[in-house]
Design a protein around this motif. Structure first.
Motif, PDB file in Angstrom:
ATOM      1  N   THR A 161       0.499  -1.083   0.289  1.00  0.00           N
ATOM      2  CA  THR A 161       0.076   0.161   0.843  1.00  0.00           C
ATOM      3  C   THR A 161       0.866   1.399   0.117  1.00  0.00           C
TER       4      THR A 161
ATOM      5  N   THR B   9      -4.042  -1.263  -7.329  1.00  0.00           N
ATOM      6  CA  THR B   9      -5.622  -0.667  -7.559  1.00  0.00           C
ATOM      7  C   THR B   9      -5.419   0.635  -6.952  1.00  0.00           C
ATOM      8  N   TYR B  10      -6.517   1.426  -7.179  1.00  0.00           N
ATOM      9  CA  TYR B  10      -6.173   3.367  -6.253  1.00  0.00           C
ATOM     10  C   TYR B  10      -7.938   3.154  -5.259  1.00  0.00           C
ATOM     11  N   SER B  11      -7.645   3.929  -4.130  1.00  0.00           N
ATOM     12  CA  SER B  11      -8.109   3.802  -3.371  1.00  0.00           C
ATOM     13  C   SER B  11      -8.838   6.102  -3.502  1.00  0.00           C
ATOM     14  N   SER B  12      -9.825   6.032  -4.185  1.00  0.00           N
ATOM     15  CA  SER B  12     -10.431   7.454  -3.989  1.00  0.00           C
ATOM     16  C   SER B  12     -10.227   7.459  -2.433  1.00  0.00           C
ATOM     17  N   VAL B  13     -10.854   7.533  -1.276  1.00  0.00           N
ATOM     18  CA  VAL B  13     -11.180   7.325  -0.246  1.00  0.00           C
ATOM     19  C   VAL B  13     -10.058   7.384   0.322  1.00  0.00           C
ATOM     20  N   THR B  14      -8.766   7.248  -0.272  1.00  0.00           N
ATOM     21  CA  THR B  14      -7.441   7.071   0.998  1.00  0.00           C
ATOM     22  C   THR B  14      -6.159   7.425  -0.226  1.00  0.00           C
TER      23      THR B  14
ATOM     24  N   TRP C 296      -2.945   3.297  -3.473  1.00  0.00           N
ATOM     25  CA  TRP C 296      -3.110   2.141  -4.557  1.00  0.00           C
ATOM     26  C   TRP C 296      -2.344   1.275  -3.620  1.00  0.00           C
ATOM     27  N   SER C 297      -3.205   0.542  -3.319  1.00  0.00           N
ATOM     28  CA  SER C 297      -3.058  -1.296  -2.763  1.00  0.00           C
ATOM     29  C   SER C 297      -2.612  -2.364  -3.999  1.00  0.00           C
TER      30      SER C 297
END
Length: 102
Positions: free
Chosen positions: A13, A50-55, A58-59
């Motif tokens: 991450t 995969t990108y998380s727009s919340v955090t 990328w993880s």
């Protein structure tokens, strides 16, 4: 060096940071892991991140089940208008009992 017991998953991450210190996003990212496999050869696995727009991170997850005890080298790549790379390594450990598990 970090140590991982074989059969565990390794979660990568992180965030990509521009030279000015601001968080920036590549169009895609991946981790490439190269390691000694249980058959005695060298294997390379590519894990899409995969990108998380919340955090704003990328993880991705790598499964160590196919790895033999030893060092895993990895490189994290970001692609697109932002091209970035980071190298690292960690160690896989396993005792005789662990090695009998497929």
């Amino acid at each position: 060096m970090d140590v991982v017991i074989r059969k565990n998953e390794v979660v990568f991450t992180g965030a990509f940071v521009a030279q000015n210190g601001s968080t920036t996003q590549p169009t895609s990212a991946e981790v490439v892991c190269t390691y000694l496999n249980r058959s005695g050869g060298t294997s390379t696995d590519v894990v899409a991140l995969t990108y998380s727009s919340v955090t704003n991170t990328w993880s991705g997850t790598w499964d160590s089940s196919n790895a033999a005890p030893g060092v895993v080298d990895y490189t994290i790549y970001g692609y697109g208008s932002l091209i970035a790379a980071l190298d690292g390594r960690f160690q896989i450990k396993a005792n005789a009992s662990n090695l009998t598990i497929a």
